[in-house]
Motif scaffolding. Structure first.
Motif, PDB file in Angstrom:
ATOM      1  N   ALA A 164      46.579 -31.347 -56.449  1.00  0.00           N
ATOM      2  CA  ALA A 164      46.137 -31.529 -57.831  1.00  0.00           C
ATOM      3  C   ALA A 164      46.065 -33.006 -58.188  1.00  0.00           C
ATOM      4  N   ALA A 165      47.064 -33.780 -57.764  1.00  0.00           N
ATOM      5  CA  ALA A 165      47.075 -35.214 -58.061  1.00  0.00           C
ATOM      6  C   ALA A 165      45.889 -35.911 -57.409  1.00  0.00           C
ATOM      7  N   HIS A 166      45.586 -35.537 -56.168  1.00  0.00           N
ATOM      8  CA  HIS A 166      44.434 -36.128 -55.465  1.00  0.00           C
ATOM      9  C   HIS A 166      43.136 -35.792 -56.192  1.00  0.00           C
ATOM     10  N   PHE A 167      43.000 -34.540 -56.636  1.00  0.00           N
ATOM     11  CA  PHE A 167      41.759 -34.135 -57.305  1.00  0.00           C
ATOM     12  C   PHE A 167      41.597 -34.876 -58.630  1.00  0.00           C
ATOM     13  N   VAL A 168      42.655 -34.935 -59.419  1.00  0.00           N
ATOM     14  CA  VAL A 168      42.573 -35.595 -60.724  1.00  0.00           C
ATOM     15  C   VAL A 168      42.244 -37.072 -60.557  1.00  0.00           C
ATOM     16  N   GLU A 169      42.874 -37.712 -59.579  1.00  0.00           N
ATOM     17  CA  GLU A 169      42.604 -39.134 -59.333  1.00  0.00           C
ATOM     18  C   GLU A 169      41.150 -39.344 -58.931  1.00  0.00           C
ATOM     19  N   MET A 170      40.646 -38.492 -58.044  1.00  0.00           N
ATOM     20  CA  MET A 170      39.258 -38.591 -57.603  1.00  0.00           C
ATOM     21  C   MET A 170      38.302 -38.309 -58.755  1.00  0.00           C
ATOM     22  N   ASP A 212      38.776 -38.695 -61.981  1.00  0.00           N
ATOM     23  CA  ASP A 212      38.768 -39.825 -62.915  1.00  0.00           C
ATOM     24  C   ASP A 212      37.980 -41.002 -62.337  1.00  0.00           C
ATOM     25  N   ARG A 213      38.181 -41.251 -61.064  1.00  0.00           N
ATOM     26  CA  ARG A 213      37.474 -42.366 -60.411  1.00  0.00           C
ATOM     27  C   ARG A 213      35.968 -42.142 -60.405  1.00  0.00           C
ATOM     28  N   ASN A 214      35.568 -40.894 -60.203  1.00  0.00           N
ATOM     29  CA  ASN A 214      34.142 -40.564 -60.134  1.00  0.00           C
ATOM     30  C   ASN A 214      33.555 -40.148 -61.478  1.00  0.00           C
ATOM     31  N   LYS A 215      34.327 -40.332 -62.565  1.00  0.00           N
ATOM     32  CA  LYS A 215      33.838 -40.104 -63.934  1.00  0.00           C
ATOM     33  C   LYS A 215      33.243 -38.706 -64.097  1.00  0.00           C
ATOM     34  N   ILE A 216      34.111 -37.744 -63.941  1.00  0.00           N
ATOM     35  CA  ILE A 216      33.701 -36.341 -63.942  1.00  0.00           C
ATOM     36  C   ILE A 216      33.005 -35.931 -65.236  1.00  0.00           C
ATOM     37  N   PHE A 217      33.389 -36.486 -66.362  1.00  0.00           N
ATOM     38  CA  PHE A 217      32.852 -36.028 -67.645  1.00  0.00           C
ATOM     39  C   PHE A 217      31.612 -36.806 -68.096  1.00  0.00           C
ATOM     40  N   ASP A 218      31.131 -37.704 -67.243  1.00  0.00           N
ATOM     41  CA  ASP A 218      29.951 -38.496 -67.600  1.00  0.00           C
ATOM     42  C   ASP A 218      28.638 -37.867 -67.132  1.00  0.00           C
ATOM     43  N   LEU A 268      25.786 -31.018 -58.757  1.00  0.00           N
ATOM     44  CA  LEU A 268      25.809 -32.016 -57.686  1.00  0.00           C
ATOM     45  C   LEU A 268      27.113 -32.808 -57.680  1.00  0.00           C
ATOM     46  N   TRP A 269      27.688 -33.059 -58.872  1.00  0.00           N
ATOM     47  CA  TRP A 269      28.964 -33.787 -58.912  1.00  0.00           C
ATOM     48  C   TRP A 269      30.027 -33.018 -58.138  1.00  0.00           C
ATOM     49  N   LEU A 270      30.114 -31.704 -58.360  1.00  0.00           N
ATOM     50  CA  LEU A 270      31.125 -30.901 -57.678  1.00  0.00           C
ATOM     51  C   LEU A 270      30.858 -30.856 -56.178  1.00  0.00           C
ATOM     52  N   TRP A 271      29.602 -30.811 -55.789  1.00  0.00           N
ATOM     53  CA  TRP A 271      29.255 -30.826 -54.360  1.00  0.00           C
ATOM     54  C   TRP A 271      29.713 -32.131 -53.716  1.00  0.00           C
ATOM     55  N   ARG A 272      29.462 -33.266 -54.373  1.00  0.00           N
ATOM     56  CA  ARG A 272      29.895 -34.560 -53.822  1.00  0.00           C
ATOM     57  C   ARG A 272      31.423 -34.617 -53.741  1.00  0.00           C
ATOM     58  N   ALA A 273      32.079 -34.141 -54.784  1.00  0.00           N
ATOM     59  CA  ALA A 273      33.544 -34.157 -54.802  1.00  0.00           C
ATOM     60  C   ALA A 273      34.116 -33.327 -53.659  1.00  0.00           C
ATOM     61  N   HIS A 274      33.532 -32.153 -53.428  1.00  0.00           N
ATOM     62  CA  HIS A 274      34.006 -31.293 -52.344  1.00  0.00           C
ATOM     63  C   HIS A 274      33.852 -31.985 -50.998  1.00  0.00           C
ATOM     64  N   ASN A 275      32.743 -32.675 -50.790  1.00  0.00           N
ATOM     65  CA  ASN A 275      32.542 -33.388 -49.530  1.00  0.00           C
ATOM     66  C   ASN A 275      33.510 -34.555 -49.381  1.00  0.00           C
ATOM     67  N   GLN A 276      33.882 -35.192 -50.494  1.00  0.00           N
ATOM     68  CA  GLN A 276      34.888 -36.257 -50.419  1.00  0.00           C
ATOM     69  C   GLN A 276      36.237 -35.697 -49.972  1.00  0.00           C
ATOM     70  N   VAL A 277      36.594 -34.544 -50.519  1.00  0.00           N
ATOM     71  CA  VAL A 277      37.854 -33.909 -50.116  1.00  0.00           C
ATOM     72  C   VAL A 277      37.794 -33.514 -48.648  1.00  0.00           C
ATOM     73  N   ASN A 278      36.665 -32.976 -48.210  1.00  0.00           N
ATOM     74  CA  ASN A 278      36.512 -32.606 -46.795  1.00  0.00           C
ATOM     75  C   ASN A 278      36.681 -33.819 -45.896  1.00  0.00           C
ATOM     76  N   ALA A 279      36.125 -34.958 -46.312  1.00  0.00           N
ATOM     77  CA  ALA A 279      36.244 -36.174 -45.503  1.00  0.00           C
ATOM     78  C   ALA A 279      37.696 -36.631 -45.423  1.00  0.00           C
ATOM     79  N   ARG A 280      38.421 -36.519 -46.536  1.00  0.00           N
ATOM     80  CA  ARG A 280      39.821 -36.954 -46.548  1.00  0.00           C
ATOM     81  C   ARG A 280      40.709 -36.052 -45.703  1.00  0.00           C
ATOM     82  N   LEU A 281      40.418 -34.756 -45.688  1.00  0.00           N
ATOM     83  CA  LEU A 281      41.267 -33.794 -44.971  1.00  0.00           C
ATOM     84  C   LEU A 281      40.802 -33.511 -43.553  1.00  0.00           C
ATOM     85  N   SER A 282      39.694 -34.098 -43.149  1.00  0.00           N
ATOM     86  CA  SER A 282      39.212 -33.874 -41.782  1.00  0.00           C
ATOM     87  C   SER A 282      40.233 -34.409 -40.778  1.00  0.00           C
ATOM     88  N   GLY A 283      40.665 -33.555 -39.872  1.00  0.00           N
ATOM     89  CA  GLY A 283      41.672 -33.938 -38.887  1.00  0.00           C
ATOM     90  C   GLY A 283      43.099 -33.808 -39.375  1.00  0.00           C
TER      91      GLY A 283
END
Length: 661
Positions: free
Chosen positions: A488-494, A496-502, A511-526
């Motif tokens: 949850a902390a990782h998601f909220v930080e991401m 806010d950084r990616n300006k979810i409400f803008d 598309l915002w949610l799609w990009r966010a999901h791919n960012q999480v996938n990149a962080r958790l890969s491996g």
């Protein structure tokens, strides 16, 4: 007059009976065995081979309360990624402090198991993993003391030591070895308080913030022939008297020997223990107990063994599933319903009190669900829950749980799967994917159908005009209710950084949610939490959407949006694993409009009426009440007729008597 009084008594008795039946039926409904709940996480993260005591709702209170030992319990969730990563540390820590098990027991309880839900709610577990310490002879209403987790075996152990020292200072743990610093200035006094069994006495001189002395004392406290105390550097007189200038320093005393400084080659917990062992053995004393002491090497071997096991398991799973891996890219109704069920029936009810920002977050979440979740019977189930919660300023997790269960019973069947299961989100083992995957899937579906303006009749114009409405509900839900604190902390930080409400449009929210999901996938890969059979890729894969990438491998977002709308729209939902397909397929017609038969509207009003009065009654309960009411009324009528006939008979007898006179 007498006849009227009797009639009142009988009528009051009948009404009382009806009320008692209603009340008992409501109580029975509250204790009725619910439908088999979705349990995500299987057997949990620990088993009988670990040095961790496994607790559950049945044995928790009887084990922890009134115990002669203290307890350190990990409340965890078996699908939580951070819990999965923390499990090897907890296992190694339990093995590390196993010699302390007459003082403190290391345990765990899986909050992903629905049976344990009431315990985790009662003990106010707001995130996972959470460590709670229960003192010796703890009694209700004690909910335990939160202990910081730390990120290693050493840090967890040091945090526990701080708690044990505080416990003994506050008068608990009188039977423990003395872990308070030695304050006497005369070393000659040490034998006055020592047991006759003690042959050797050791003083460990250490800095004031060092846990080393306490660790060694607890490691060796079961050896009756030894007594060990710690001296901190702020005891200047004792340090000067014994010419101690460096820390740690180990001084040994024998009953018939003068004191001597013992060489500690490695100034660590293990090094001090080795020095004590060598000193005792050199004096011809064989202490078998010393061989049972856990060591850093043992801890390291546990951790290495776990890592090796994980690698081997990954290799085996990869090999077994290589040929049978699911390669489709569909949205499954069962995945959506499993995620919804776990959220509504398990995750939200874990909150002890839902008020303030929490109740607002819940109201937003339910508004989006009631408007856009494709559930059978046209979402009446979600609308009823929404309407009740929307009128409240606060409610307990238990109240929300009863509301969800009662409404589900009244409108059964609500869900399509029996038993509920994962299809597209199924992991290679129970600890992989599941609910986190289902939650991502559910919010992708919600953003898409919000953008397609399906079912817009239910939500308000304020919601419809906010392109970030679904993202706002998701953000608040994850921040408030999602159990994995690290995730949850990782998601909220991401976010806010990616300006979810803008976001400026509903398509941009998709598309915002799609990009966010791919960012999480990149962080958790491996990462350790990655399912070896389902790698964290940048999706959609080329095989599923060839047009989604340009020749230079960059994204063609116009095609990505088209792909997302096709996959996550109502028309794209697959009904695999559902037997009652005809009923489910009528949830939404081709254009997403809602079908609201009059019968369902009546059911909605009925459910609201029952909920408003706080009765958890079903149709069977109401039927019993009606039958009893009719029976009572019939008896009352018969009694009234009897009194009327009897009165008439007495009147006639009196008239005949007068005529004779």
């Amino acid at each position: 007059m007498q006849q009227l009084e009797v009639t009142r008594i009988i009528l009051g008795s009948c009404l009382l009976n009806i009320f008692m039946i209603n009340w008992s039926s409501a109580a029975a409904a509250g204790h009725r065995n619910p439908n088999q709940s979705l349990i995500i996480g299987g057997q949990g993260l620990y088993n009988a081979s670990d040095d961790v005591v496994i607790l559950n709702a049945t044995n928790f209170k009887t084990t922890v309360y009134g115990s002669t030992r203290s307890w350190l319990v990990e409340f965890y969730n078996s699908w939580c990624g951070f819990c999965y990563r923390f499990a090897p540390t907890w296992k190694a820590f339990a093995s590390d402090v196993l010699p302390w098990n007459d003082i403190v027991v290391i345990a765990a309880i899986d909050c992903a198991d629905d049976d344990n839900n009431p315990i985790c709610r009662e003990y106010e577990i707001m995130h996972y993993p959470m460590l709670k310490y229960f003192s010796i002879n703890a009694r209700p209403p004690s909910l335990g003391i939160v202990i910081e987790k730390g990120d290693s075996v050493d840090s967890v152990r040091h945090n526990l030591i701080s708690r044990l020292e505080t416990e003994q200072q506050e008068g608990r743990g009188s039977t423990w070895p003395n872990i308070a610093p030695y304050r006497n200035v005369e070393i000659t006094d040490i034998w006055k308080t020592a047991s006759s069994n003690v042959k050797h006495f050791f003083l460990i001189f250490e800095s004031t913030d060092s846990p080393l002395g306490t660790e060694v004392i607890l490691d060796l406290h079961k050896i009756n022939s030894l007594q060990i105390r710690r001296v901190t550097s702020d005891n200047e007189l004792l340090c000067v008297t014994n010419k101690v200038t460096k820390f740690p320093t180990l001084i040994a005393f024998g009953r018939n020997e003068s004191q001597r400084v013992i060489s500690v080659r490695i100034p660590t917990r293990e090094g001090v223990r080795r020095a004590i062992k060598d000193y005792v053995i050199a004096r011809g004393i064989n202490i078998d107990d010393l061989s049972t002491i856990s060591s850093h090497n043992t801890i390291q071997s546990v951790e290495n063994s776990h890592q090796t096991t994980v690698v081997k398991n990954h290799e085996v799973i990869e090999e077994q599933l290589q040929s049978s891996r699911k390669t489709d890219d569909y949205l499954y109704q069962l995945d959506l319903e499993s995620a919804l069920h776990y959220s509504i029936n398990h995750e939200i009810p874990l909150m002890k009190l839902i008020d303030g920002e929490k109740i607002q977050a819940l109201q937003k979440f339910l508004t989006i669900l009631a408007g856009y979740f494709p559930l059978r019977r046209n979402n009446v189930y979600l609308e009823v829950i929404h309407d009740v919660v929307d009128k409240k300023n606060a409610m307990t997790g238990e109240e929300f749980s009863q509301l969800a269960k009662t409404t589900e019973e009244e409108m059964s069947p609500v869900y399509s799967g029996a038993p509920r299961q994962w299809i597209g989100c199924k992991g290679s083992t129970d600890s992989y994917r599941g609910y986190p995957c289902g939650l991502w899937t559910m919010f992708h579906m919600l953003t898409v159908n919000f953008a397609l303006e399906h079912n817009k009749a239910f939500v308000t114009q304020i919601v419809l005009r906010d392109p970030a409405a679904v993202l706002r509900a998701m953000y608040d839900y994850i921040r408030t209710f999602f159990g994995c604190a690290d995730c949850a902390a990782h998601f909220v930080e991401m976010a806010d950084r990616n300006k979810i409400f803008d976001v400026r449009s509903k398509d941009e929210a998709v598309l915002w949610l799609w990009r966010a999901h791919n960012q999480v996938n990149a962080r958790l890969s491996g990462d350790d939490t990655e399912d070896p059979a389902h790698k964290k890729i940048q999706y959609p894969a080329a095989e599923h959407c060839p047009a989604c990438r340009y020749d230079n491998d960059s994204w063609n977002e116009e095609e990505v949006l088209r792909y997302l709308k096709a996959k996550y729209s109502y028309s794209g939902i697959k009904l695999e694993g559902i037997s009652d397909i005809d009923n489910v397929s009528n949830m939404n017609n081709g254009n997403g409009s809602r079908v609201r038969p009059e019968r369902l509207a009546k059911e909605t009003n009925y459910a609201k009426y029952v909920t408003a009065f706080g009765w958890d009654l079903n149709i069977f309960d109401i039927s019993i009440c009606v039958v009893l009411y009719v029976t009572s009324a019939a008896i009352l009528v018969l009694v009234c007729i009897k009194f009327a006939v009897k009165g008439t008979y007495k009147k006639k007898s009196h008239i005949n008597l007068l005529s004779k006179v």
